[in-house]
Design a protein around this motif. Structure first.
Motif, PDB file in Angstrom:
ATOM      1  N   LEU A  67       0.565   5.295   1.068  1.00  0.00           N
ATOM      2  CA  LEU A  67      -0.177   6.341   1.767  1.00  0.00           C
ATOM      3  C   LEU A  67       0.595   7.641   1.628  1.00  0.00           C
ATOM      4  O   LEU A  67       1.779   7.703   1.963  1.00  0.00           O
ATOM      5  N   ASP A 120      -6.077  -2.224   3.583  1.00  0.00           N
ATOM      6  CA  ASP A 120      -5.203  -3.255   3.010  1.00  0.00           C
ATOM      7  C   ASP A 120      -5.783  -4.646   3.267  1.00  0.00           C
ATOM      8  O   ASP A 120      -5.773  -5.520   2.387  1.00  0.00           O
ATOM      9  N   ALA A 171      -5.170   2.847   6.712  1.00  0.00           N
ATOM     10  CA  ALA A 171      -4.455   2.185   5.618  1.00  0.00           C
ATOM     11  C   ALA A 171      -4.349   0.685   5.866  1.00  0.00           C
ATOM     12  O   ALA A 171      -4.544  -0.122   4.938  1.00  0.00           O
ATOM     13  N   PRO A 196       0.826  -1.219   0.000  1.00  0.00           N
ATOM     14  CA  PRO A 196       0.000   0.000   0.000  1.00  0.00           C
ATOM     15  C   PRO A 196       0.854   1.259   0.000  1.00  0.00           C
ATOM     16  O   PRO A 196       1.971   1.274   0.526  1.00  0.00           O
ATOM     17  N   LEU A 209      -4.607   7.019  -0.837  1.00  0.00           N
ATOM     18  CA  LEU A 209      -4.253   5.677  -0.392  1.00  0.00           C
ATOM     19  C   LEU A 209      -4.430   4.740  -1.581  1.00  0.00           C
ATOM     20  O   LEU A 209      -5.516   4.658  -2.158  1.00  0.00           O
TER      21      LEU A 209
END
Length: 375
Positions: free
Chosen positions: A296, A361, A357, A294, A325
């Motif tokens: 951010l 995920d 986040a 991920p 995100l």
């Protein structure tokens, strides 16, 4: 370093021998042939040893200087993008540099603040104490921390932490000042320094409850989504995330040939432009898929990280994105990626947090599993 010292010693020996050859001109004329041979030998030594050594030293010095310059640029970028308000001041609290967060907190532009005392931006009652603590830190008496208030926000106390630094390029000690709201422990301490019983953080509890509710809604949506239709799974998952959680949701399916499946956002021309985008023109999407991790970002940079619209303007600028995100759609962290979910928050809305986040995920892994479910 050892090669540089060795080259310096050879050069010093060469200079000494040249001085001896100059002095030999006063000798008998019959020895001039011998002296000429010695001079030619020294010239050969310069051409074969000293000159190549000088070139190697110059290249090494240039590479070191370039590396140092790159390191300084990296440190300046880290300083400017640091999420907490920080400033570099001298022992008299004169501002050397402020990062973006500090300028937003104080309401003073960085260029205006440079060269002016940071204590001047505090309320009169806090200036003397702040200058006194700064002077003590500059004298090497250890780090200090105290509560101060800004003139623009006298109702909001801030915790100012001062620590001494000695950068290699600075002739004197500079102070790093970190400004942040007092933590729960600071705000609820009595005079003895013992923490009092405090009420729970209702804001934190509310955000946690909202994440749990969002996770429940996503689970219910994925359980009822039809199997064998990845595009429909993506559409439903994007609908859960859009609105209360994110202002924009973009779902791309891939990775062999990325296809934009769903775009949810404010109605208008930009919405149509983002739908017509090729995901391959969005560096953030490609990087997220390639790294399978991920991403951010708060105040995202570069501005064209999500491509451009039909007029060539960066999408992130047109949408006024303040945080984003991007999460990969992969059942496992080390498995293949089936797509990317991109979420934007705009305007004055709170930025995505690390907790959010992590939660998204986990949801993305479940979405990827649902996309692979057979019909």
């Amino acid at each position: 370093m050892a090669q540089t010292e060795e080259f310096g010693e050879e050069l010093a020996d060469f200079v000494r021998r040249v001085a001896e050859l100059k002095a030999s001109r006063t000798g008998p004329s019959g020895d001039l042939g011998t002296m000429l041979d010695a001079a030619l030998f020294e010239l050969d030594h310069v051409a074969e040893r000293l000159w190549p050594g000088l070139e190697r030293t110059a290249v090494s010095t240039s590479a070191t200087a370039a590396s140092d310059h790159a390191e300084q640029r990296l440190l300046r970028a880290v300083f400017q993008r640091f999420p907490l308000p920080v400033a570099l001041v001298d022992g008299e609290t004169v501002v050397r540099r402020m990062n973006v967060a500090a300028t937003e907190l104080t309401g003073v532009r960085g260029g205006y603040a440079t060269g002016r005392p940071l204590s001047g931006f505090l309320t009169p009652a806090d200036r003397i104490a702040f200058r006194s603590q700064a002077a003590a830190v500059a004298r090497g008496e250890g780090d200090r921390s105290l509560t101060v208030r800004l003139q623009l926000r006298p109702e909001q106390p801030l915790r100012a932490t001062l620590t001494a630094l000695r950068p290699g390029t600075e002739p004197r000690t500079v102070l790093l000042v970190v400004l942040q709201p007092p933590g729960p422990r600071d705000a609820h301490r009595d005079g003895s320094g013992r923490g009092r019983n405090r009420a729970p953080d209702l804001g934190e509890a509310t955000r946690h409850a909202e994440l749990l509710e969002l996770s429940d809604r996503m689970t219910a949506t994925l359980l009822t989504a039809p199997g064998g239709d990845p595009a429909e799974v993506l559409r439903r998952a994007a609908g859960v995330l859009h609105g209360r959680f994110a202002d924009w949701v973009v779902a791309d399916e891939g990775p062999a040939a990325f296809r934009r499946r769903t775009v949810l956002g404010p109605p208008g021309e930009l919405l149509a432009d983002v739908r017509a985008q090729d995901p391959a023109d969005c560096p953030l999407v490609l990087d997220t898929a390639r790294c399978a991790a991920p991403r951010l970002q708060v105040r995202p940079e570069p501005e064209d990280g999500f491509g451009v619209d039909g007029s060539g303007a960066p999408v992130l600028v047109r949408a006024q994105v303040t945080s984003l995100l991007c999460v990969p759609l992969a059942p496992h962290s080390d498995g293949p990626v089936d797509g990317v979910l991109s979420l934007f928050r705009t305007g004055a809305r709170l930025a995505f947090s690390m907790a959010e986040a992590r939660a998204v995920d986990v949801m993305a892994r479940h979405v990827a599993l649902a996309m692979r479910r057979p019909g």
